[in-house]
Design a protein around this motif. Structure first.
Motif, PDB file in Angstrom:
ATOM      1  N   MET A  56      -3.771  -9.619   8.412  1.00 34.72           N
ATOM      2  CA  MET A  56      -3.843  -8.851   7.483  1.00 34.72           C
ATOM      3  C   MET A  56      -4.693  -9.794   6.058  1.00 34.72           C
ATOM      4  SD  MET A  56      -1.117  -8.036   4.114  1.00 34.72           S
ATOM      5  CE  MET A  56       0.232  -7.164   6.118  1.00 34.72           C
ATOM      6  N   ALA A  57      -5.539  -8.523   5.465  1.00 35.10           N
ATOM      7  CA  ALA A  57      -6.718  -9.809   4.712  1.00 35.10           C
ATOM      8  C   ALA A  57      -6.076  -9.804   3.560  1.00 35.10           C
ATOM      9  CB  ALA A  57      -7.236  -8.664   4.509  1.00 35.10           C
ATOM     10  N   HIS A  58      -5.820 -10.944   3.018  1.00 33.25           N
ATOM     11  CA  HIS A  58      -5.818 -11.670   1.754  1.00 33.25           C
ATOM     12  C   HIS A  58      -6.541 -11.859   0.385  1.00 33.25           C
ATOM     13  CE1 HIS A  58      -2.009 -13.891   3.561  1.00 33.25           C
ATOM     14  NE2 HIS A  58      -2.059 -12.818   4.294  1.00 33.25           N
ATOM     15  N   ALA A  59      -6.419 -10.785  -0.885  1.00 32.87           N
ATOM     16  CA  ALA A  59      -7.569 -10.478  -1.420  1.00 32.87           C
ATOM     17  C   ALA A  59      -6.412 -11.667  -2.700  1.00 32.87           C
ATOM     18  CB  ALA A  59      -7.850  -9.192  -1.986  1.00 32.87           C
ATOM     19  N   ALA A  60      -7.912 -12.410  -3.248  1.00 32.22           N
ATOM     20  CA  ALA A  60      -7.244 -12.870  -4.354  1.00 32.22           C
ATOM     21  C   ALA A  60      -5.789 -12.580  -5.220  1.00 32.22           C
ATOM     22  CB  ALA A  60      -8.626 -13.894  -5.628  1.00 32.22           C
ATOM     23  N   SER A  61      -5.353 -12.803  -6.058  1.00 30.55           N
ATOM     24  CA  SER A  61      -4.592 -12.505  -6.525  1.00 30.55           C
ATOM     25  C   SER A  61      -4.271 -12.499  -8.276  1.00 30.55           C
ATOM     26  CB  SER A  61      -3.002 -12.397  -5.811  1.00 30.55           C
ATOM     27  OG  SER A  61      -2.719 -14.268  -6.416  1.00 30.55           O
ATOM     28  N   GLY A  62      -4.270 -11.440  -8.866  1.00 32.67           N
ATOM     29  CA  GLY A  62      -4.743 -11.565 -10.524  1.00 32.67           C
ATOM     30  C   GLY A  62      -3.356 -11.602 -11.184  1.00 32.67           C
ATOM     31  N   PRO A  63      -3.472 -10.957 -12.260  1.00 34.83           N
ATOM     32  CA  PRO A  63      -1.615 -11.258 -12.692  1.00 34.83           C
ATOM     33  C   PRO A  63      -1.621 -10.167 -12.738  1.00 34.83           C
ATOM     34  CG  PRO A  63      -4.107 -11.565 -14.485  1.00 34.83           C
ATOM     35  CD  PRO A  63      -4.626 -11.779 -13.171  1.00 34.83           C
ATOM     36  N   GLY A  64      -2.743  -8.595 -12.375  1.00 32.16           N
ATOM     37  CA  GLY A  64      -1.707  -7.035 -11.696  1.00 32.16           C
ATOM     38  C   GLY A  64      -2.222  -6.319 -13.458  1.00 32.16           C
ATOM     39  N   PRO A  65      -2.191  -5.161 -13.820  1.00 32.30           N
ATOM     40  CA  PRO A  65      -2.038  -4.667 -14.691  1.00 32.30           C
ATOM     41  C   PRO A  65      -1.126  -5.155 -15.837  1.00 32.30           C
ATOM     42  CG  PRO A  65      -0.783  -3.666 -12.727  1.00 32.30           C
ATOM     43  CD  PRO A  65      -1.907  -4.158 -12.211  1.00 32.30           C
ATOM     44  N   ALA A  66      -1.132  -5.064 -17.317  1.00 28.14           N
ATOM     45  CA  ALA A  66      -0.174  -6.132 -17.627  1.00 28.14           C
ATOM     46  C   ALA A  66       0.508  -4.382 -18.105  1.00 28.14           C
ATOM     47  CB  ALA A  66      -0.852  -6.783 -19.209  1.00 28.14           C
ATOM     48  N   LEU A  84      -5.621  -0.302   7.482  1.00 26.44           N
ATOM     49  CA  LEU A  84      -6.325   1.273   6.244  1.00 26.44           C
ATOM     50  C   LEU A  84      -7.781   0.371   5.974  1.00 26.44           C
ATOM     51  CD1 LEU A  84      -3.853   2.559   5.031  1.00 26.44           C
ATOM     52  CD2 LEU A  84      -4.491   2.167   3.170  1.00 26.44           C
ATOM     53  N   GLY A  85      -7.383  -1.300   6.616  1.00 26.06           N
ATOM     54  CA  GLY A  85      -8.756  -2.030   6.895  1.00 26.06           C
ATOM     55  C   GLY A  85      -9.865  -1.557   7.667  1.00 26.06           C
ATOM     56  N   ASP A  86      -9.786  -1.036   8.809  1.00 24.53           N
ATOM     57  CA  ASP A  86      -9.800  -0.432   9.750  1.00 24.53           C
ATOM     58  C   ASP A  86      -9.979   0.678   9.712  1.00 24.53           C
ATOM     59  OD1 ASP A  86     -10.710  -2.656  10.795  1.00 24.53           O
ATOM     60  OD2 ASP A  86      -8.599  -2.974  12.430  1.00 24.53           O
ATOM     61  N   GLY A  87     -10.156   1.719   9.231  1.00 23.88           N
ATOM     62  CA  GLY A  87     -10.174   3.446   8.660  1.00 23.88           C
ATOM     63  C   GLY A  87      -9.540   3.833   9.343  1.00 23.88           C
ATOM     64  N   LEU A  88      -7.975   3.202   9.712  1.00 25.58           N
ATOM     65  CA  LEU A  88      -7.124   4.378  10.986  1.00 25.58           C
ATOM     66  C   LEU A  88      -6.169   5.071   9.732  1.00 25.58           C
ATOM     67  CD1 LEU A  88      -6.305   1.479  13.377  1.00 25.58           C
ATOM     68  CD2 LEU A  88      -7.831   3.614  13.497  1.00 25.58           C
ATOM     69  N   THR A  89      -5.061   5.597  10.455  1.00 19.86           N
ATOM     70  CA  THR A  89      -4.030   5.954   9.572  1.00 19.86           C
ATOM     71  C   THR A  89      -2.541   5.386   9.831  1.00 19.86           C
ATOM     72  OG1 THR A  89      -4.930   8.411  10.113  1.00 19.86           O
ATOM     73  CG2 THR A  89      -2.368   8.321   9.878  1.00 19.86           C
ATOM     74  N   PRO A  90      -1.724   5.018   8.524  1.00 20.81           N
ATOM     75  CA  PRO A  90      -0.429   4.152   9.362  1.00 20.81           C
ATOM     76  C   PRO A  90       0.123   4.633  10.028  1.00 20.81           C
ATOM     77  CG  PRO A  90      -0.836   5.038   6.444  1.00 20.81           C
ATOM     78  CD  PRO A  90      -1.643   5.467   7.319  1.00 20.81           C
TER      79      PRO A  90
END
Ligand code: SF4
Lengths: 303, 318
Positions: free
Chosen positions: A1-11, A192-198
């Motif tokens: 699974m790709a790990h993007a940098a995590s931010g504080p999210g929508p306040a 999703l990252g590979d354009g596939l359906t869950p």
């Protein structure tokens, strides 16, 4: 699974809007250029209760077994969503209302047989809330908003504090005994990252679980409700499709044939963080009161 | 889902008069997950955090009032209690080895994140204040640490209320207005009570005063909570949580009376202090279990949400 940098999210509920006028969660989490928000539309009126979604989810995501329990709740021996159950099919047997069954698959659809009993079946899943309480309260940043607008746990960051478990208004996310971490549906982030359906949507034989860009799903769902109403199924209603609701709209929403609580869903959930400014204000005032009490206690010097 | 309507003012009071009517549910199963937080770790963490924070404030007050013996005792209590609080918190993690991930980000939307940073600043200050007071070394650093711990202590005592309230757990969330006052009251009760146990009453007036103010505040906040929440307050009044809260209340009131009337009797002061410390702990356990109970029973989740929908519909179709 790709790990993007995590931010504080929508306040809080501020940020860019999506096409339907709701909040665009990916954009407000800092993705400048991102794919459309993806989601699930679970149309329970065509669910046949086969549990293919439950199995496909477990298989693809390598979710461990969580034991077989004979619950006595119709054909539901799964029980509820949790750390090791990311799709859960609910079974409700109830007296059938007088509804033409022509619009619903027969046999085995929600309206079954002539014995006056109908079965409601619904495949529940994480709602991937626009305003996600689990993500807001996570102290480590393990819960993350993806570029698809979905909510996932980064397993290598989660320290198992359990805050998300108490914050989710749907009782979705759980802490797994075996590894101590919080787990829930990822909307198959890797696929999703590979354009596939869950996996669950792919396995669903009746297209009860539909996957796609949220805008399109909302349109399709509105059309389906109209169709059912015209056919006399007046109980059909959408759940989680309204961006003005208490969670800013769900990324995974439902078409139901009865009140939400009948399916084990909260009828009017509100993300707890909407009250957080007020909560902090009271906590600050209380802290100040304690300081004043201490000052008063020490105010008389020894004579 | 219907559009959200805020409960507040008149509306909330009306809503609280409506008992949670008959509700439908999925085989009576809970809608929410029961908190995974366990006793005694988490209520213990709440109790010791409060005891520590209020003790630091008491230490500064005692120093100002010229009561070095009480100041030293309160500083030692604060350092000990905050250590126990941190241990309890870490023990309750599913992955204790990753405790430091708490300090990976700072998130104002997460009271646990705010609290972790607060503890990271407060803990060392409380420790340094105690070390300096006990050894008599580095008095200037000791004074600075005492002031820092006293400034942060009240926040340490209060943030845990925000932590519980910022959840979907009905009994905790609905009580978000009163819980912080209940918690700081309970913290002051514990800190003052411990001061009375450790230091003879003629040299512990600030502890006695703090205990009296705290106990009164705690009792007041609790009665306001019960009154405003109406039927939603039932988890605080029944079952195990109800027993704990009730026992806490009786001990708080008795401790308050004993502290107020005890005069210079060391025995009475120690009894009063013991009752007050115990009462504070009972209250934390009571609040903790009330939350768990309210999450377990789908009625506390579904009932108020149904009421909100009914009121919304009533407004839409006059
Ligand atoms: S349903 Fe619960 S777990 Fe899923 S995004 Fe919303 S708050 Fe998080």
């Amino acid at each position: 699974m790709a790990h993007a940098a995590s931010g504080p999210g929508p306040a809080f509920a501020t940020g860019p809007a999506d096409a339907a006028g709701g909040l665009d969660p990916a954009a407000s989490s800092g993705y400048a250029d991102h794919p459309p928000r993806m989601g699930f539309f679970t149309d329970t009126s065509v669910c046949i209760g086969c549990k293919a979604c439950e199995v496909a989810c477990k298989e693809w995501n390598a979710v461990p077994a969580d034991g077989l329990d004979l619950t006595g709740m119709s054909y539901d021996n799964t029980g509820a969503l949790g750390a090791s159950t990311w799709r859960h099919v609910a079974f409700i047997e109830q007296p059938a209302p007088a509804v033409p069954d022509s619009v619903l698959p027969d046999p085995g659809g929600p309206i079954a047989g002539g014995d006056g009993v109908r079965w409601l079946m619904s495949s529940d899943v994480c709602k991937h809330c626009t305003e996600a309480a689990c993500l807001d309260v996570c102290p480590t940043g393990a819960l993350l908003r993806t570029e698809f607008g979905t909510v996932v746990v980064q397993d290598d960051v989660c320290n198992g504090c359990g805050y998300c478990v108490s914050a989710c208004p749907f009782g979705v996310i759980g802490r797994r005994e075996s590894d101590g971490g919080a787990h829930k549906c990822t909307l198959c982030y890797d696929r999703l990252g590979d354009g596939l359906t869950p996996a669950c949507a792919k396995a669903c034989p009746t297209e009860s679980i539909q996957f796609g860009p949220l805008d399109e799903l909302r349109e399709r769902a509105a059309g389906r409700v109209t169709e059912l109403h015209e056919a006399g199924v007046s109980d059909a209603r959408l759940y989680g499709a309204d961006p003005a609701d208490g969670i800013g709209g769900a990324g995974a929403f439902f078409l139901l044939l009865d009140e939400p609580e009948v399916y084990g869903l909260p009828p009017d959930p509100v993300v707890t963080t909407r009250d957080l400014p007020r909560i902090w204000r009271h906590a600050a005032t209380a802290a100040a009161s304690l300081a004043v009490a201490a000052i008063l206690s020490g105010a008389w010097r020894r004579p | 889902m219907t559009a959200r309507t805020r409960r507040g003012g008149r509306e909330a009071r009306e809503a609280s008069m409506v008992p949670p009517a008959e509700f439908q549910s999925y085989y009576g199963r809970p809608v929410l997950k029961e908190p995974v937080w366990a006793a005694p770790d988490v209520p213990g963490y709440l109790f010791f955090g409060g005891l520590a924070g209020a003790s630091s404030a008491l230490a500064a007050a005692a120093g100002f009032a010229g009561r070095p013996e009480l100041a030293r005792a309160a500083k030692t209590a604060a350092a000990g209690a905050i250590s126990l609080s941190a241990v309890a918190l870490v023990r309750d993690l599913g992955r204790p080895a990753r405790f430091l991930n708490m300090l990976r980000v700072f998130k104002p939307t997460s009271p646990m994140s705010v609290g972790s940073w607060l503890l990271a600043a407060y803990g060392p200050a409380a420790g340094a204040a105690a070390a300096s007071a006990v050894t008599g070394r580095l008095p200037r650093i000791g004074r600075a640490a005492t002031a820092t711990a006293a400034a942060l202590g009240p926040a340490v005592a209060a943030y845990t209320a925000a932590l519980l309230s910022d959840t979907a757990v009905p009994a905790w969330h609905e009580a978000h207005r009163e819980l912080p006052y209940l918690f700081v009251g309970s913290a002051a009760t514990a800190a003052g009570g411990l001061g009375l146990v450790l230091v003879p009453p003629e040299r512990a007036e600030p502890a006695r005063r703090l205990a009296l103010l705290g106990a009164a505040g705690e009792l007041l906040a609790k009665s306001l909570l019960i009154r405003r929440l109406g039927p939603a307050a039932r988890p605080y009044q029944s079952g195990r949580a109800g027993d704990l809260m009730q026992a806490g209340e009786v001990l708080t009131a008795s401790g308050l009376a004993a502290a107020a009337l005890g005069g210079r009797s060391r025995v009475l002061a120690m009894a009063a202090g013991t009752m007050l410390v115990t009462a504070s702990a009972l209250t934390r356990f009571g609040v903790f279990h009330a939350g768990r109970e309210s999450a377990r029973d789908p009625g506390y989740t579904i009932g108020p949400q149904r009421d909100r929908i009914r009121q919304q519909q009533g407004r839409d179709t006059p």
